[in-house]
Design an enzyme around this catalytic site. Structure first.
Site, PDB file in Angstrom:
ATOM      1  N   VAL A  28     -51.707 -24.030  23.376  1.00  0.00           N
ATOM      2  CA  VAL A  28     -51.187 -25.339  22.984  1.00  0.00           C
ATOM      3  C   VAL A  28     -51.064 -25.456  21.466  1.00  0.00           C
ATOM      4  O   VAL A  28     -50.021 -25.829  20.932  1.00  0.00           O
ATOM      5  CB  VAL A  28     -52.090 -26.469  23.524  1.00  0.00           C
ATOM      6  CG1 VAL A  28     -51.624 -27.828  22.998  1.00  0.00           C
ATOM      7  CG2 VAL A  28     -52.095 -26.459  25.043  1.00  0.00           C
ATOM      8  N   ASP A  46     -59.228 -22.181  13.746  1.00  0.00           N
ATOM      9  CA  ASP A  46     -59.818 -21.722  15.005  1.00  0.00           C
ATOM     10  C   ASP A  46     -61.140 -21.036  14.683  1.00  0.00           C
ATOM     11  O   ASP A  46     -61.283 -20.415  13.623  1.00  0.00           O
ATOM     12  CB  ASP A  46     -58.872 -20.759  15.723  1.00  0.00           C
ATOM     13  CG  ASP A  46     -59.169 -20.652  17.211  1.00  0.00           C
ATOM     14  OD1 ASP A  46     -58.387 -21.175  18.020  1.00  0.00           O
ATOM     15  OD2 ASP A  46     -60.197 -20.043  17.571  1.00  0.00           O
ATOM     16  N   ARG A  51     -58.893 -13.875  16.492  1.00  0.00           N
ATOM     17  CA  ARG A  51     -57.630 -14.574  16.721  1.00  0.00           C
ATOM     18  C   ARG A  51     -56.942 -14.884  15.384  1.00  0.00           C
ATOM     19  O   ARG A  51     -55.739 -14.669  15.229  1.00  0.00           O
ATOM     20  CB  ARG A  51     -57.909 -15.860  17.494  1.00  0.00           C
ATOM     21  CG  ARG A  51     -56.720 -16.804  17.679  1.00  0.00           C
ATOM     22  CD  ARG A  51     -55.749 -16.284  18.667  1.00  0.00           C
ATOM     23  NE  ARG A  51     -54.766 -17.294  19.061  1.00  0.00           N
ATOM     24  CZ  ARG A  51     -53.586 -17.015  19.575  1.00  0.00           C
ATOM     25  NH1 ARG A  51     -53.227 -15.759  19.772  1.00  0.00           N
ATOM     26  NH2 ARG A  51     -52.751 -17.975  19.918  1.00  0.00           N
ATOM     27  N   THR A  97     -60.004 -27.920  27.704  1.00  0.00           N
ATOM     28  CA  THR A  97     -60.910 -28.817  28.433  1.00  0.00           C
ATOM     29  C   THR A  97     -61.027 -28.297  29.862  1.00  0.00           C
ATOM     30  O   THR A  97     -60.317 -28.756  30.760  1.00  0.00           O
ATOM     31  CB  THR A  97     -60.402 -30.268  28.428  1.00  0.00           C
ATOM     32  OG1 THR A  97     -58.983 -30.283  28.654  1.00  0.00           O
ATOM     33  CG2 THR A  97     -60.693 -30.947  27.109  1.00  0.00           C
ATOM     34  N   THR A 132     -56.339 -32.223  27.481  1.00  0.00           N
ATOM     35  CA  THR A 132     -56.323 -33.030  28.691  1.00  0.00           C
ATOM     36  C   THR A 132     -57.698 -33.620  28.964  1.00  0.00           C
ATOM     37  O   THR A 132     -58.697 -32.892  29.002  1.00  0.00           O
ATOM     38  CB  THR A 132     -55.888 -32.176  29.896  1.00  0.00           C
ATOM     39  OG1 THR A 132     -54.589 -31.662  29.636  1.00  0.00           O
ATOM     40  CG2 THR A 132     -55.857 -33.012  31.163  1.00  0.00           C
ATOM     41  N   CYS A 272     -54.061 -26.291  33.909  1.00  0.00           N
ATOM     42  CA  CYS A 272     -53.680 -27.693  34.136  1.00  0.00           C
ATOM     43  C   CYS A 272     -53.781 -28.125  35.589  1.00  0.00           C
ATOM     44  O   CYS A 272     -54.638 -28.916  35.951  1.00  0.00           O
ATOM     45  CB  CYS A 272     -52.260 -27.942  33.633  1.00  0.00           C
ATOM     46  SG  CYS A 272     -52.134 -28.084  31.837  1.00  0.00           S
ATOM     47  N   ARG A 343     -56.393 -17.897  32.606  1.00  0.00           N
ATOM     48  CA  ARG A 343     -57.258 -19.066  32.770  1.00  0.00           C
ATOM     49  C   ARG A 343     -57.213 -19.619  34.188  1.00  0.00           C
ATOM     50  O   ARG A 343     -56.156 -19.951  34.701  1.00  0.00           O
ATOM     51  CB  ARG A 343     -56.867 -20.158  31.768  1.00  0.00           C
ATOM     52  CG  ARG A 343     -57.199 -19.841  30.332  1.00  0.00           C
ATOM     53  CD  ARG A 343     -56.681 -20.902  29.391  1.00  0.00           C
ATOM     54  NE  ARG A 343     -55.219 -20.967  29.410  1.00  0.00           N
ATOM     55  CZ  ARG A 343     -54.514 -21.898  28.770  1.00  0.00           C
ATOM     56  NH1 ARG A 343     -55.137 -22.837  28.080  1.00  0.00           N
ATOM     57  NH2 ARG A 343     -53.204 -21.885  28.829  1.00  0.00           N
TER      58      ARG A 343
END
Length: 436
Positions: A28, A46, A51, A97, A132, A272, A343
């Site tokens: 995101v 981050d 990364r 989340t 979220t 999601c 994920r």
């Protein structure tokens, strides 16, 4: 120049003097940071040192951005240092989340990110959340943390907003700039500025919600609706399988009507659809309401891995293939096609269930990182499946590589009497032995 017309603000803030930071550079945050980085100076933060190092060298292992995209974001600076955030006055939080093993919201990354921002928060600053959450979470959970670590007062010294992410991993058509963005703010003036900020990069435009809670609720029901629609189709697939009717044929026939929704059965994972409904049901239960339809859909979708293996084992038994010790190839590990995102992938349910039957399972997925698969799920995907080695093959993800192989090449991986189970309708009904 657009300036917040709010007398409570210690200093006037407008689009020009926003100093932006993006907290969390995953699926995101990075695309968002890149798009803003084309327009203005942005600090991309981050906590993952590796990364940040890779991004600084033009490498994005999520494949959501290219080396050219990163180079074009001339205003974007990557960092792991909290001190680099101190000069910013607008923070966008885009951390994950997830849910825990009990399917309860895990707000740990969100709280930690709020602590990080709280330590550098100054009077007049704005904090926008994209992660979220359930309705009320921003103001009930995040704001107190910001107040605690900054010593400032919400809606007097600092302000908040919520603009839910709508990233679709692996989708090269629907991008940050081409997906309409929902925005909101803790005061009308702040909401207006946040809306203007996103309009800098979102070509599809924005929808300014009446409140932060409305924006939070809109996000969770978007994916809850999809989850329930897929649950309905999964249940229909179970029914049609028992009746000996091909589900895909039924859906194609029904789809000839203009308003029939084109959902297909399958595993429901990812960051999601398989997660967001639990955030809504958590809040519903907290206020004394037990949601029945939403949780029923979740239970059904979460049971599909077990159903698939039960169907496979039944088919193997009918062909007198010994299940105990059988070699099974699972083709695909990511939660969706043509992306490396692992994920909450529900393919692991199939793998785990097969191992309960003492099957020897090989997982093959050219998109995944072997290290990540091992770290997240204790699985080591094979680099190349052996030809003629498997008693059963399960097509779980519709990667382009698998589609291009075709039925002959896929069947060549199995023994002469092997079972081929196609979960994703990659092949025709005649080319596979089992389909959802």
């Amino acid at each position: 120049m657009h300036t917040i017309n709010d007398s409570k603000l210690p200093t006037p803030m407008n689009i020009k003097n926003i100093e932006l930071a993006i907290i969390g550079l995953g699926y995101v945050g990075l695309p968002l940071a890149v798009e803003f980085g084309r327009k203005r100076k942005v600090v991309g933060f981050d906590i993952n040192t590796l990364r940040i190092h890779e991004l600084a060298n033009g490498e994005d292992n999520t494949l959501e951005t290219t080396r050219e995209d990163l180079a074009a974001a001339e205003g974007l600076k990557f960092t792991t240092k909290q001190s680099d955030l101190a000069s910013c006055n607008c923070y966008i939080v885009t951390v994950p989340t997830p849910i825990d093993e009990y399917k309860q919201p895990d707000l740990t990354p969100l709280i930690k990110a709020s602590e990080t921002v709280g330590k550098v928060l100054k009077k007049g600053d704005i904090v926008i959340y994209e992660s979220t959450v359930y309705p009320g979470c921003t103001e009930e959970k995040c704001v107190p943390v910001l107040e605690q670590f900054s010593g400032l007062i919400f809606n007097k010294d600092f302000y908040c907003g919520y603009s839910p992410e709508r990233i679709n991993p692996g989708d090269k058509e629907h991008r940050v700039t081409s997906i309409r963005k929902v925005t909101s703010g803790s005061t009308p003036a702040v909401a207006e500025l946040i809306d203007l900020l996103y309009n800098e990069i979102v070509l599809a435009g924005t929808h300014k919600a009446e409140s932060i809670k409305v924006a939070e609720a809109a996000k969770v029901i978007e994916n809850t609706q999809r989850d329930l629609n897929i649950a309905l189709i999964n249940e229909l697939a179970v029914i049609f399988n028992k009746m000996g009717i091909d589900t895909e044929s039924v859906l194609k026939a029904a789809g000839s009507k203009w308003n029939f929704l084109p959902f297909r059965p399958g595993l429901v994972g990812g960051h999601c659809i398989g997660v967001d409904p639990y955030y809504l049901t958590h809040k519903a239960q907290a206020i004394g309401y037990h949601p029945e339809i939403i949780l029923a859909g979740r239970r059904l979708n979460d049971s599909m891995g077990g159903y698939v293996v039960a169907q496979l084992v039944k088919a193997m038994t009918k062909k007198r293939i010994q299940v105990d010790g059988a070699k099974v190839l699972v083709m695909g590990l990511t939660f969706k096609e043509n992306c490396p995102d692992l994920r909450n992938t529900r393919v692991v349910d199939i793998v785990s269930e097969l191992k309960e039957y003492n099957c020897l399972v090989d997982v093959y997925d050219p998109w995944v990182s072997t290290e990540e698969a091992d770290s997240e799920y204790g699985l080591t995907p094979v680099l190349e499946p052996a030809k003629g080695a498997y008693d059963a093959i399960v097509l779980t993800v519709a990667h382009e590589q698998f589609k291009s192989m075709g039925a002959t090449a896929i069947r060549a991986l199995g023994k002469p009497d092997s079972i081929l189970y196609d979960l994703k309708y990659i092949l025709s009904a005649q080319e596979s032995d089992l389909r959802l």
